[in-house]
Design an enzyme around this catalytic site. Structure first.
Site, PDB file in Angstrom:
ATOM      1  CB  CYS A   2     -79.329 -23.565  12.612  1.00 16.85           C
ATOM      2  SG  CYS A   2     -80.121 -22.554  14.035  1.00 16.85           S
ATOM      3  NE  ARG A  47     -83.785 -22.670  17.871  1.00 16.41           N
ATOM      4  CZ  ARG A  47     -84.515 -22.225  18.987  1.00 16.41           C
ATOM      5  NH1 ARG A  47     -84.751 -23.085  19.811  1.00 16.41           N
ATOM      6  NH2 ARG A  47     -84.292 -21.040  19.352  1.00 16.41           N
ATOM      7  CG  LEU A 225     -63.222 -15.308  17.666  1.00 15.28           C
ATOM      8  CD1 LEU A 225     -63.186 -16.000  16.372  1.00 15.28           C
ATOM      9  CD2 LEU A 225     -62.958 -16.501  18.490  1.00 15.28           C
ATOM     10  CB  SER A 330     -64.768 -13.069  14.292  1.00 12.37           C
ATOM     11  OG  SER A 330     -63.449 -13.427  13.748  1.00 12.37           O
ATOM     12  N   GLY A 331     -62.833 -10.300  13.580  1.00 14.84           N
ATOM     13  CA  GLY A 331     -62.573  -9.228  12.857  1.00 14.84           C
ATOM     14  C   GLY A 331     -62.327  -9.304  11.316  1.00 14.84           C
TER      15      GLY A 331
END
Length: 538
Positions: A2, A47, A225, A330-331
């Protein structure tokens, strides 16, 4: 995930505060709420509902007089509810609510009990505490206005023109008016001499698997991703296995200039191997250039590598949310932990190598984590980063430095991470991806992206302007036309010196060419656009 704005101090106009909070409405498109405490302090919240979709609205009240706003996820919230907070009455099933109850039970001394990614403010009468997660996965800024009121916000936008001075809230710290800033996160690995553990490939694999499992906590669909590089491919592979156990599919997403971009080709191969529902997004260089102005407003940075890499992530995030997905893995972090950037090959010693990994991890919040959060949250998408799990860091960062150095394994970066998931009987990834050479994300979407971006920026800045850059930008003066162009856009939206001082440039060490592109390092080896292969596996 948020956005929040907290103003500690009386007298701020309520309608103005609503307008200020709405500057980051993109962070929370599902709901917007404001609460004024009996002491006149204001808490605003935008939110994005991930956990407890129906009763998890914020600000949240504790059992008594304390109120709280929070951005992030607390992965051990159920363990806390069932354990040390079992005597507390909860108003919701939201993971956020445990924070206010921990405050009620332990006062200031509780942040070490949280396992998650978070930024929060708890207000109790005229007392308050603000805190940020250990690595700074979730953004947080603080400042003070001319009336002495304190501001805390998820982005600079709501406070930059309200505060006399403001700054980035340091990760791994909490702040109270009684104590000032207190560093609560003090991992053993921050002392480079403690990196002495023997390599345990099983522990490495199991701890990353558990870190990924935690981050699948959600009441909404999750995607990944998938750039086709090692890091995102590994998190995708682990997530696909864990979701398969639950009978669920995994959506994967990649982006490139076209279907022949290095990352797009590799991602396609990984998606086919894992059996994900794969989505490939393309953007043109013209489209990328067209959104630079809006992108820099969202990012709140003028760092060159952050802007280069955020452009494709911005387009990709829009495509993901259009499909109704709110959370992605994600990495980020793997290159810092394992010395994966190509310049690490040039480290003069193991000690220098180890110190650099620690410093890069500590500074992730200024670059990769800022990019990952703000380019995704521009479209109300939450990015989670398994590599920066506290328990995984305790395993990976304490491994002996020479085990991570590329020169130990014939120049192969992140060798031990690759080897930990090199399981021929039950392979995680195709060999040609598991052992693929490092590409910076901004390079992998297509080499023309960086080349033409540099050329475009050069066309917009004269030699004379660059020569006199220090007249306009005395602090952190840009040294290239590309950097100058980004700085002018940033300055248009954030002209305050405090804003400029929040930015840290990402610059590689130990190489003559200071351009942040991985191709600037001689180790890139002719920038082969095919998936790089290697014989170094044993």
């Amino acid at each position: 995930m948020c956005g929040f704005l907290a103003i500690i101090g009386k007298g701020k106009d309520e309608e103005l505060v609503k307008v200020l909070s709405k500057r980051m409405a993109h962070r929370g498109p599902d709901e917007s709420d404001l609460h004024i405490t009996p002491g006149g302090h204001i808490l605003c919240h935008e939110r994005l509902s991930i956990i407890d979709l129906h009763s998890g609205k914020q600000p949240i009240q504790g059992c008594n007089s304390a109120w709280m706003v929070h951005n992030g996820e607390i992965y051990n919230h159920q363990i806390l509810r069932d354990g040390i907070l079992k005597d507390h009455t909860f108003r919701s099933k939201s993971d956020s609510e445990v924070i206010v109850h921990l405050y009620e039970k332990f006062s200031y001394d509780f942040l070490h009990l949280l396992d998650g990614d978070f930024a929060f403010v708890v207000v109790d009468g005229d007392n308050y505490i603000a805190g940020r997660d250990p690595l700074g996965v979730k953004p947080l800024y603080y400042g003070m206005d001319d009336r002495g009121r304190m501001y805390f916000a998820s982005e600079m936008k709501p406070i930059a023109d309200q505060c006399l001075t403001f700054s980035t809230f340091p990760p791994g710290h909490y702040y109270t008016p009684a104590t000032g800033f207190v560093k609560y996160y003090k991992p053993e690995y921050e002392d480079y001499t403690k990196a002495s553990k023997e390599l345990d490939l099983n522990a490495l694999r199991e701890s990353l698997t558990e870190a990924t499992r935690k981050r699948l906590m959600s009441d909404v669909p999750i995607g990944v991703l998938l750039s086709g590089g090692l890091d995102s491919s590994l998190t995708s592979s682990i997530a696909a296995r864990l979701l398969k156990e639950q009978g669920k599919d995994l959506h994967s997403f990649s982006i490139g200039l076209d279907a022949d971009a290095p990352d797009a080709k590799a991602a396609r191969k990984v998606a086919e191997f894992l059996g994900t529902k794969h989505h490939e997004v393309h953007f043109t260089i013209e489209q990328g250039i067209e959104i630079l102005d809006k992108l820099i407003w969202h990012l709140e940075t003028y760092d060159v590598t952050s802007i280069r890499a955020s452009t494709p992530m911005y387009f990709l995030s829009k495509a993901i949310t259009d499909l109704g997905i709110k959370v992605v893995l994600s990495g980020e972090g793997a290159d810092e932990i394992f010395g994966g950037y190509l310049y690490f090959r040039n480290a003069p010693s193991t000690e220098d190598f180890q110190k650099e990994t620690i410093e890069r991890v500590q500074k992730l919040f200024t670059a990769d984590l800022l990019r990952a959060d703000k380019s995704t949250m521009a479209h109300g998408l939450e990015a989670r980063v398994p590599f920066l799990d506290k328990d995984f860091l305790d395993v990976a960062m304490l491994i002996k430095g020479e085990e991570k150095q590329p020169k130990t394994y014939a120049g192969r970066e992140k060798y031990i991470l690759r080897k930990a998931f090199d399981t021929p009987d039950n392979p995680y990834l195709p060999d040609e991806v598991l052992w693929r050479q490092k590409e910076q994300f901004s390079d992998g979407v297509g080499y023309n992206w960086i080349d033409q971006l540099i050329e475009y920026c050069a066309s917009k800045v004269t030699d004379l302007e660059l020569e006199h850059a220090s007249n306009l930008f005395a602090y952190n003066t840009p040294t290239t036309k590309e950097a100058y162009f980004y700085r002018t856009i940033f300055h248009k939206y954030y002209p305050q010196l405090s804003a400029a001082q929040t930015v840290r440039k990402w610059i590689p060490k130990w190489q003559e060419n200071q351009d942040p592109s991985g191709r600037a390092n001689a180790a890139h080896v002719q920038a082969d656009t095919e998936i790089a292969k290697t014989t170094v596996k044993a």
